[in-house]
Design a protein around this motif. Structure first.
Motif, PDB file in Angstrom:
ATOM      1  N   SER A   1      -1.768  10.849  13.086  1.00 13.26           N
ATOM      2  CA  SER A   1      -3.000  11.333  12.472  1.00 13.26           C
ATOM      3  C   SER A   1      -2.763  12.745  11.948  1.00 13.26           C
ATOM      4  O   SER A   1      -2.635  13.684  12.739  1.00 13.26           O
ATOM      5  CB  SER A   1      -4.122  11.329  13.511  1.00 13.26           C
ATOM      6  OG  SER A   1      -5.165  12.147  13.061  1.00 13.26           O
TER       7      SER A   1
ATOM      8  N   LYS B   1      -5.601  15.166  13.209  1.00 18.03           N
ATOM      9  CA  LYS B   1      -5.482  15.649  14.585  1.00 18.03           C
ATOM     10  C   LYS B   1      -4.115  16.257  14.866  1.00 18.03           C
ATOM     11  O   LYS B   1      -3.891  16.810  15.940  1.00 18.03           O
ATOM     12  CB  LYS B   1      -5.700  14.486  15.554  1.00 18.03           C
ATOM     13  CG  LYS B   1      -7.117  13.963  15.561  1.00 18.03           C
ATOM     14  CD  LYS B   1      -7.281  12.915  16.641  1.00 18.03           C
ATOM     15  CE  LYS B   1      -8.697  12.408  16.680  1.00 18.03           C
ATOM     16  NZ  LYS B   1      -8.824  11.184  17.484  1.00 18.03           N
TER      17      LYS B   1
ATOM     18  N   VAL C   1      -1.527   8.926  17.664  1.00 17.64           N
ATOM     19  CA  VAL C   1      -2.710   8.339  18.286  1.00 17.64           C
ATOM     20  C   VAL C   1      -2.578   6.820  18.410  1.00 17.64           C
ATOM     21  O   VAL C   1      -1.758   6.202  17.739  1.00 17.64           O
ATOM     22  CB  VAL C   1      -3.987   8.662  17.475  1.00 17.64           C
ATOM     23  CG1 VAL C   1      -4.275  10.151  17.485  1.00 17.64           C
ATOM     24  CG2 VAL C   1      -3.875   8.127  16.062  1.00 17.64           C
TER      25      VAL C   1
ATOM     26  N   GLN D   1      -8.096   2.878  19.205  1.00 19.13           N
ATOM     27  CA  GLN D   1      -9.173   3.797  19.565  1.00 19.13           C
ATOM     28  C   GLN D   1      -9.584   4.683  18.410  1.00 19.13           C
ATOM     29  O   GLN D   1     -10.522   5.451  18.538  1.00 19.13           O
ATOM     30  CB  GLN D   1      -8.709   4.700  20.721  1.00 19.13           C
ATOM     31  CG  GLN D   1      -8.545   3.958  22.012  1.00 19.13           C
ATOM     32  CD  GLN D   1      -7.793   4.804  23.012  1.00 19.13           C
ATOM     33  OE1 GLN D   1      -6.604   5.019  22.881  1.00 19.13           O
ATOM     34  NE2 GLN D   1      -8.491   5.305  23.996  1.00 19.13           N
ATOM     35  N   GLU D   2      -8.866   4.607  17.301  1.00 20.46           N
ATOM     36  CA  GLU D   2      -9.113   5.510  16.184  1.00 20.46           C
ATOM     37  C   GLU D   2     -10.127   4.928  15.215  1.00 20.46           C
ATOM     38  O   GLU D   2     -10.012   3.771  14.808  1.00 20.46           O
ATOM     39  CB  GLU D   2      -7.812   5.728  15.420  1.00 20.46           C
ATOM     40  CG  GLU D   2      -7.073   7.000  15.652  1.00 20.46           C
ATOM     41  CD  GLU D   2      -7.854   8.209  16.034  1.00 20.46           C
ATOM     42  OE1 GLU D   2      -7.772   8.565  17.222  1.00 20.46           O
ATOM     43  OE2 GLU D   2      -8.515   8.825  15.170  1.00 20.46           O
ATOM     44  N   THR D   3     -11.073   5.737  14.840  1.00 25.36           N
ATOM     45  CA  THR D   3     -11.992   5.315  13.790  1.00 25.36           C
ATOM     46  C   THR D   3     -11.468   5.812  12.446  1.00 25.36           C
ATOM     47  O   THR D   3     -11.650   5.175  11.420  1.00 25.36           O
ATOM     48  CB  THR D   3     -13.404   5.868  14.050  1.00 25.36           C
ATOM     49  OG1 THR D   3     -13.273   7.230  14.437  1.00 25.36           O
ATOM     50  CG2 THR D   3     -14.104   5.077  15.123  1.00 25.36           C
ATOM     51  N   ASP D   4     -10.804   6.962  12.497  1.00 26.66           N
ATOM     52  CA  ASP D   4     -10.185   7.534  11.315  1.00 26.66           C
ATOM     53  C   ASP D   4      -9.080   6.590  10.822  1.00 26.66           C
ATOM     54  O   ASP D   4      -8.208   6.199  11.585  1.00 26.66           O
ATOM     55  CB  ASP D   4      -9.589   8.894  11.715  1.00 26.66           C
ATOM     56  CG  ASP D   4      -8.799   9.511  10.578  1.00 26.66           C
ATOM     57  OD1 ASP D   4      -9.024   9.104   9.424  1.00 26.66           O
ATOM     58  OD2 ASP D   4      -7.982  10.396  10.859  1.00 26.66           O
TER      59      ASP D   4
ATOM     60  N   LEU E   1      -4.263   7.238   8.606  1.00 24.96           N
ATOM     61  CA  LEU E   1      -3.180   7.373   9.565  1.00 24.96           C
ATOM     62  C   LEU E   1      -1.865   6.965   8.913  1.00 24.96           C
ATOM     63  O   LEU E   1      -1.850   6.211   7.938  1.00 24.96           O
ATOM     64  CB  LEU E   1      -3.439   6.470  10.775  1.00 24.96           C
ATOM     65  CG  LEU E   1      -4.720   6.731  11.554  1.00 24.96           C
ATOM     66  CD1 LEU E   1      -4.920   5.662  12.605  1.00 24.96           C
ATOM     67  CD2 LEU E   1      -4.697   8.105  12.192  1.00 24.96           C
TER      68      LEU E   1
END
Ligand SMILES: *[C@@H]1O[C@H](CO)[C@@H](O)[C@H](O)[C@H]1NC(C)=O
Ligand SMILES: *[C@@H]1O[C@H](CO)[C@@H](O)[C@H](O)[C@H]1NC(C)=O
Length: 848
Positions: A517, A520, A524, A528-531, A534
């Motif tokens: 990411s 961030k 990741v 669990q990532e909504t973003d 990536l």
């Protein structure tokens, strides 16, 4: 078959394609949740309730409920101890009161709403009980557990609950001699296997599961319950009992026959499972565990099986996969086997070629049977029933998908498998296998582009307990692996993405769960990532990574040293598959003395003006035939400008301090057993001498270089204590080293050692006949240092004409460090009695 067995022996020697886990996570590196209660053992059963976030743990004499998101949080417990009288009675029958005559939980299944169905061996008197979940208490009423739970805790068992009916594979008697596959609805309604050799021949039960018929199936087929076990072969003859892995199935609607096969399966069919590696003609004859990946995750269920060559660990394991339709084809259309008496009382199993009665023996009640007015197994004709009673074994074997194992590993015995599916960012779905070993490890394997990889291995149980049960949660966003052993339960994440601190590393792990990411600035877990912005490239290419110049770098170190001093430049990299390459001022570093490379660490003794500059350590890793390099660490070496004070001006004690030399014995404790090369003769311990007190460091990483002696009153007294502890060993090491040195000198003098030694001999004894030198062998002290050479240097170098009878093959492999060499050193070291990790120091004669 005899040929196969011969092959099993031969091929083992020949070996198979071995896979090594890329990354090994130790206990200290990752965060695993644990559950164990003092005095409680044999955590054999795990059951997950996803909607309640509860994990039920069945151990010896007790049942627990723990938080499935953090299993170290115990919520409930219910003890189920064997009454004293039962325990004593069991003891009188010759069983051990302390171990065998206790209550081992063997069945743990969810009943509707608020109940669990639990069966235990109960001191060789198996019983089943209901546990009320809300109160977490056993209901008073208990049932005889015969046929559902073994008497003997050491015996194999399997069970599955399908629509409130328990299907079990176990043994029926105290002695465990009568194997049984049973469906238990209530005491009046039970259907079981016939007690006969053609049905079950000394089976070892492994797994059972239901596979539902597709809805609106055109054939109107029934749901089927599959059993997996090993049994003693009837079809192959061999001097010893030969185990054969089997798949068997029964239909859910089977009621048994009316007269023939009353309360017996009318649909019991079995076939051999083949797990064979054609590359080396190796047969894996024992199935250890099965996992069935089912819809909706996949269109058609896939059976994953782990196999070993035989029951006793031969140190090889394989994963084979089977399609359920291939299995069903064999049961629905294949030929049957039948036994014929050849000589008196001697039977042989051959293919049955006669006429098969209708409806087809062993088939579920489907549209075809219904059209013939057979609506239940109870009204099947006697002919069909009699046939299936005598012919439960199919002639065809089930061949794995791709006709070979998915994965073969050496020196590992797999015990359990679970499979997860993860959709990578490119939209492709990957099956990720989690496979446990008998040494408490967990392998995570995935195939990509036709290539199978073990992404990582995790040490689950520090006491190396064999993993007995493996479970995966199938939550959408956060998934866990649960594993149990005789001593406890452990919970692990499915990935450890956050451990990769750079984009290049994150991408190079090629883990479908992980992505970088940029927002961030961390690696990741994609579930669990909504973003969705990536970076993930499962072929390892890190070109998409931002800031590609420093893509891999974690640290940069600066050292200011005095001329003539020694430095140690470290470089550590997690991947077991990468090799490390050093550059000096952006050119490939020539490993000439006084530079030595040892386990990726660069040592420079006697630093001179020409050694000053920038040292960079790069990792090189092959990914799908491409080399991926990344900078791991940068060391900048500078010379100290201030002149060294004269020794006469110093205090005596300070003078002493300057004389100290620190000798360190390096211990390399790598667990893996590797091939021992014979090319190194007398490899002993690796000792490296540091000239102390001459190095000034600006960073923490090289503090080990500095040592001190006690009477000088220096702060670093830790060296002292460790010295005292191992002083006998030190003496031993020194004595051995001196012995070894004299041996080395003698052999060198005699010309028994290879060229690089001869070089020295030639310098010392110029009169001796010149011996051609090999460019490749630059590393002095072969025993101490890894050999490093580049392609250019050794590529065309012919073998030394004056061969000393000593293995002197050039160790060139694309300019990378040869790991074989590396491992040789380790192996030899492990064998040495003075293989200790302690630091020694003694006075140095090299004063200022
Ligand atoms: C139960 O656990 C103990 C302790 O680890 C072990 O020695 C024993 O073999 C186990 N028994 C069974 C039946 O698994
Ligand atoms: C099946 O049963 C029905 C009614 O009982 C009968 O009419 C029909 O002929 C039967 N079919 C066969 C194939 O026996």
């Amino acid at each position: 078959m005899a040929i196969h067995i011969l092959c099993v022996l031969l091929c083992f020697v020949l070996g198979a394609d071995a896979l090594e886990p890329r990354i090994t996570w130790q206990q200290t590196e990752i965060n695993l949740m644990r559950f164990q209660v003092q005095g409680v053992f044999n955590y054999s059963m795990l059951l997950l309730s996803e909607d309640k976030d509860v994990l039920y743990v069945g151990a010896r004499e007790v049942l627990f409920a723990v938080n499935s998101l953090n299993i170290s949080e115990k919520q409930q417990e219910a003890y189920w101890k064997v009454p004293k009288e039962s325990n004593e009675l069991c003891g009188k029958k010759g069983k051990s009161e302390q171990s065998e005559c206790l209550n081992y939980i063997r069945v743990l299944q969810p009943l509707k709403e608020d109940f669990l169905y639990v069966c235990g061996t109960n001191a060789f008197q198996p019983i089943c009980k209901h546990l009320e979940i809300s109160k977490f208490m056993f209901v008073e009423k208990e049932e005889d557990g015969k046929g559902r739970c073994p008497f003997d805790p050491a015996q194999s068992y399997t069970s599955v609950l399908v629509d409130e009916e328990l299907y079990s594979g176990t043994s029926y008697t105290f002695l465990g001699s009568e194997p049984i596959i049973l469906r238990y609805t209530n005491p009046q309604s039970q259907v079981r296997t016939e007690y006969a050799v053609p049905w079950l021949n000394e089976p070892i039960f492994v797994h059972s599961d239901v596979i539902r018929a597709p809805q609106n199936d055109p054939d109107g087929d029934d749901d089927k319950v599959y059993f997996f076990f090993n049994e003693v072969s009837v079809e192959y003859e061999f001097v010893n009992k030969l185990l054969i892995p089997r798949i068997a199935r029964v239909c859910k609607g089977d009621q048994g026959g009316l007269r023939t096969l009353q309360k017996r399966w009318t649909t019991f069919l079995k076939a051999r499972l083949i797990c064979h590696s054609p590359d080396n003609n190796f047969f894996f004859n024992v199935v250890k565990d099965i996992f069935i990946l089912k819809p909706p995750q996949v269109k058609e269920p896939v059976i994953y099986g782990i196999f070993t060559p035989d029951l006793n660990n031969v140190g090889m394991s394989a994963v084979c996969t089977y399609s359920v339709s291939a299995v069903e084809d064999i049961f629905a259309k294949g030929k049957y086997m039948q036994s014929t008496t050849v000589e008196q009382a001697h039977t042989k199993w051959v293919q049955f070629n006669g006429e098969v009665p209708k409806p087809r023996p062993g088939a579920c009640i489907n549209n075809e049977a219904r059209s013939m007015n057979y609506t239940s197994s109870l009204n099947l004709p006697d002919k069909t029933l009699q046939f299936i009673k005598d012919h439960p074994l199919m002639d065809d074997s089930v061949v794995p998908i791709g006709k070979k194992p998915r994965l073969v590993v050496q020196n590992v015995t797999y015990t359990q498998i679970v499979v997860d599916q993860v959709k990578a960012l490119d939209g492709n779905t990957h099956d990720v296998m989690f496979i446990s070993t008998d040494k408490g490890m967990l392998h995570k394997a995935v195939s990509h582009g036709g290539e199978m990889r073990i992404i990582e291995e995790i040490l689950l149980f520090p006491d190396h307990q064999s993993v007995q049960t493996l479970l995966i949660s199938d939550k959408q966003n956060k998934r866990y692996i649960y594993a149990s052993s005789n001593t406890g339960v452990v919970q692990s994440a499915v990935a450890f993405c956050e451990k990769f601190s750079s984009c290049a590393e994150c991408v190079l792990t090629r883990d479908p769960y992980c992505a970088w990411s940029p927002v961030k600035n961390s690696c990741v877990e994609i579930l669990q990532e909504t973003d969705r912005h990536l970076i993930q490239t499962l072929n390892g290419a890190s070109s998409q990574c931002p800031d590609s110049t420093h893509k891999g770098i974690r640290e940069s170190m600066r050292y200011t040293v005095k001329e003539g001093s020694a430095v140690e430049l470290k470089c550590s990299y997690k991947s077991n598959l990468a090799s490390v390459v050093w550059t000096f001022n952006n050119e490939s570093l020539k490993m000439n003395p006084p530079k030595y490379l040892l386990h990726n660490t660069l040592f420079i003794f006697n630093v001179t003006e020409s050694d000053i500059g920038i040292y960079q350590c790069w990792s090189q890793e092959f990914v799908m035939d491409k080399v991926f390099s990344q900078l791991i660490i940068k060391h900048i070496l500078e010379l100290e400008k201030t002149p060294i004070p004269l020794s006469s001006t110093l205090q005596p004690s300070t003078q002493m301090k300057g004389l100290i030399e620190t000798t360190r014995v390096y211990k390399i404790a790598k667990e893996k057993t590797t091939k021992t090369s014979t090319s190194q003769a007398a490899t002993t311990s690796v000792s490296v001498t540091h000239l102390n007190n001459k190095v000034t460091t600006n960073t923490v990483s090289v503090t080990e270089v500095i040592g001190s002696i006690p009477d000088v009153g220096m702060e670093k007294t830790s060296y002292l204590s460790s010295t005292n502890e191992c002083s006998p060993l030190i003496i031993l090491v020194i004595v051995f080293f001196l012995l070894f040195l004299s041996l080395l000198i003698y052999n060198c003098y005699k010309g028994f050692l290879p060229a690089m030694c001869l070089k020295y001999r030639d310098t010392v004894f110029p009169s001796k006949k010149k011996t051609p030198l090999k460019d490749c062998e630059q590393g002095v002290k072969e025993i101490l240092v890894q050999k490093v050479c580049t392609e250019n240097q050794c590529g065309g170098t012919p073998k030394a004409p004056h061969d000393t009878g000593y293995e002197t093959e050039p160790d060139c492999r694309n300019g990378t460090i040869t790991h074989k060499e590396d491992e040789t050193i380790e192996d030899k070291e492990m064998d040495q009695p003075f293989d200790v990790n302690c630091e020694i120091k003694y006075a140095d004669s090299d004063g200022d």
